[in-house]
Design an enzyme around this catalytic site. Structure first.
Site, PDB file in Angstrom:
ATOM      1  CE  LYS A 151      88.251  26.342 133.499  1.00 36.46           C
ATOM      2  NZ  LYS A 151      88.633  27.449 133.609  1.00 36.46           N
ATOM      3  CG  HIS A 267      93.863  32.170 126.993  1.00 40.33           C
ATOM      4  ND1 HIS A 267      93.656  33.416 128.037  1.00 40.33           N
ATOM      5  CD2 HIS A 267      92.744  31.494 127.276  1.00 40.33           C
ATOM      6  CE1 HIS A 267      92.078  33.463 129.198  1.00 40.33           C
ATOM      7  NE2 HIS A 267      91.764  31.736 128.181  1.00 40.33           N
TER       8      HIS A 267
HETATM    9  C1  CAP Z   1      86.368  28.870 130.090  1.00 39.21           C
HETATM   10  C2  CAP Z   1      88.490  29.834 130.824  1.00 39.21           C
HETATM   11  C3  CAP Z   1      88.895  31.012 129.320  1.00 39.21           C
HETATM   12  C4  CAP Z   1      87.649  32.219 129.590  1.00 39.21           C
HETATM   13  C5  CAP Z   1      88.416  32.740 128.274  1.00 39.21           C
HETATM   14  C6  CAP Z   1      88.519  30.672 132.275  1.00 39.21           C
HETATM   15  O1  CAP Z   1      86.201  28.409 131.267  1.00 39.21           O
HETATM   16  O2  CAP Z   1      89.452  29.012 130.811  1.00 39.21           O
HETATM   17  O3  CAP Z   1      89.932  31.372 130.425  1.00 39.21           O
HETATM   18  O4  CAP Z   1      86.703  30.879 128.435  1.00 39.21           O
HETATM   19  O5  CAP Z   1      87.341  33.936 128.524  1.00 39.21           O
HETATM   20  O6  CAP Z   1      89.248  30.686 132.721  1.00 39.21           O
HETATM   21  O7  CAP Z   1      87.106  31.028 132.190  1.00 39.21           O
HETATM   22  P1  CAP Z   1      85.281  27.584 131.481  1.00 39.21           P
HETATM   23  P2  CAP Z   1      87.167  34.935 127.205  1.00 39.21           P
HETATM   24  O8  CAP Z   1      84.524  26.934 130.717  1.00 39.21           O
HETATM   25  O9  CAP Z   1      85.069  27.428 132.969  1.00 39.21           O
HETATM   26  O10 CAP Z   1      84.025  29.083 131.961  1.00 39.21           O
HETATM   27  O11 CAP Z   1      88.253  34.372 126.152  1.00 39.21           O
HETATM   28  O12 CAP Z   1      86.337  35.562 126.449  1.00 39.21           O
HETATM   29  O13 CAP Z   1      88.480  36.130 127.757  1.00 39.21           O
HETATM   30 MG    MG Z   2      90.414  30.428 131.366  1.00 34.61          MG
END
Ligand code: CAP
Ligand code: MG
Length: 411
Positions: A151, A267
């Site tokens: 991030k 993903h």
């Molecule tokens: C998590 C994440 C992931 C999500 C996807 C985001 O970041 O990198 O893509 O977990 O969720 O971009 O939100 P954080 P899902 O840890 O900062 O939340 O698989 O439920 O769609």
């Molecule tokens: Mg993400």
């Protein structure tokens, strides 16, 4: 014009011969009518009788409504309705999750689950590495894997990305990944990023720590294989694909290509467009089963009702679809991610068990002590859960975990 009935209510299901789908149906029509509309549209019918349909076709290829239980309709498609080439998910989805969502006869309809007969399952190869292969590469046979998403999701340079990965690994994390929106932007060219991250992973290994970083190769289908091979050549130990935006065909091409010799982290971004509504769309469970069939090695399944995302199943159905032995494939590593921080790890693991990859983006990069301390907090939270010690108690002797709990609390 002869009419044909798709209703076979009360007849036994034939899961050995048919693809069996469960649909949740919302309609103002009598449920039998709505169910027949699905069966007709997805097999041999249309909105009106046609002169070109005969019993030769209908009896062989017509879908069969074998039960209606409340708002759940069971619709069975003969295996002959599906392409005989060696395993093709696009055509399967066109049958089980195609026009039916637009039918005027239905106010809403959701594909809740699907099972495939052996004749179709054996057309697919499943994961090359799977959960076990990823664990072997990380020398981590039993503990949950613990990872991070770099991030901000976009903006870091290749050098800063590699530094983030090195700090995360130094803090004890086993996995890191590109975020779903990062592939090959000008601010972080994929070759430069892959090479520098590989150098960071090599440095960690020299220091005795095994870690993998998933490089996102999501791109157009005529280029994804070439990009994955290049990324592998630049030192990537894992690749990532956004399976919904790239398509199951892309994932299958990567997974079945003998030149791809690293695990594939899957993903599911965009899934929320059709998994979130409890009455309309596709349950993540059906998507999970297809990812395992075509060969994803690790798959996001959400946080079992504990994190920030509300789409997707909050029960253990996706876990079982990843890890169960009811299909002839290696297990897929379930990935729990989305709003995760050390204070949630214990509850997630209580729900998931130990065969899981837990990862946090904000829950690492947002730690008051920085990335390495954030990684230590996550790693300590996993160690606590693995040893069956409450996080608050473990935090008494682990300050990085303490700081995370002070900032974000606990589940
Ligand atoms: C998590 C994440 C992931 C999500 C996807 C985001 O970041 O990198 O893509 O977990 O969720 O971009 O939100 P954080 P899902 O840890 O900062 O939340 O698989 O439920 O769609
Ligand atoms: Mg993400």
């Amino acid at each position: 014009m002869e009419s044909y009935s798709y209703l076979h209510l009360g007849e036994p299901e034939d899961p050995d011969r048919n693809v069996v789908c469960r649909y949740r149906v919302t309609t103002d029509l009598p449920m039998e009518k709505a169910a027949e509309a699905i069966a007709a549209e997805q097999s041999t019918g249309t909105w009106t009788g046609i002169s070109t349909l005969d019993h030769g076709i209908f009896d062989t290829l017509g879908a069969r409504i074998t039960s209606i239980d409340g708002d759940i309709v069971t619709c069975e498609f003969p295996a002959e309705d599906f392409s005989i080439e060696n395993g093709a998910v696009p055509q399967i989805l066109s049958v089980i999750a195609g026009n039916l969502f637009g039918l005027g006869a239905l106010k809403a309809v959701r594909l809740e689950d699907v099972t495939f007969p052996k004749s179709i399952l054996e057309q697919f190869k499943g994961p090359k590495f799977g959960a076990e292969g990823i664990r072997q590469a990380l020398h981590r046979p039993e503990k949950p894997l613990v990872g991070t998403i770099v991030k901000p999701k976009i903006g870091l340079s290749p050098e800063k990305t590699a530094e983030y990965v090195y700090e995360a690994g130094s803090g004890g994390l086993t996995n890191s990944k590109d975020d779903e929106t990062l592939v090959d932007q000008a601010f972080c060219p994929i070759e430069d990023r892959t090479v520098k991250v590989a150098e960071a992973l090599d440095r960690l290994e020299e220091e005795g720590h095994y870690m993998m970083h998933a490089v996102n190769v999501s791109t157009r289908s005529d280029r994804i294989l070439e990009l994955a091979e290049k990324v592998q050549g630049w030192g990537a130990r894992e690749i990532m694909i956004d399976v919904i935006t790239c398509g199951y065909g892309c994932l299958q091409a990567l997974a079945e290509d003998p030149s791809i010799k690293v695990p594939i982290h899957v993903h599911r971004t965009m899934h929320g467009a059709f998994t979130k509504d409890p009455l309309h769309g596709v349950n993540m469970l059906a998507l999970t089963k297809l990812v395992r069939m075509v060969g994803g090695d690790a798959l996001h399944i959400g946080t079992l009702g504990v994190g920030k995302m509300s789409a997707g199943a909050h029960d253990d159905s996706n876990l079982r679809a990843c890890l169960g032995d009811d299909v002839p494939y290696k297990a897929v590593m379930p990935v729990c991610s989305g709003g995760v921080h050390p204070g949630l790890v214990g509850e997630i693991i209580r729900r998931s068990g130990m065969n899981v990859q837990i990862q946090a983006g904000g829950g690492v990069a947002g730690h008051p002590g920085g990335v390495r301390a954030g990684a230590m907090g996550m790693s300590q939270a996993v160690d606590a859960a693995f040893e069956g010690i409450p996080a608050a108690e473990y935090a008494e002797t682990h300050p990085e975990l303490r700081a995370a709990l002070d900032k974000w609390g606990s589940a």
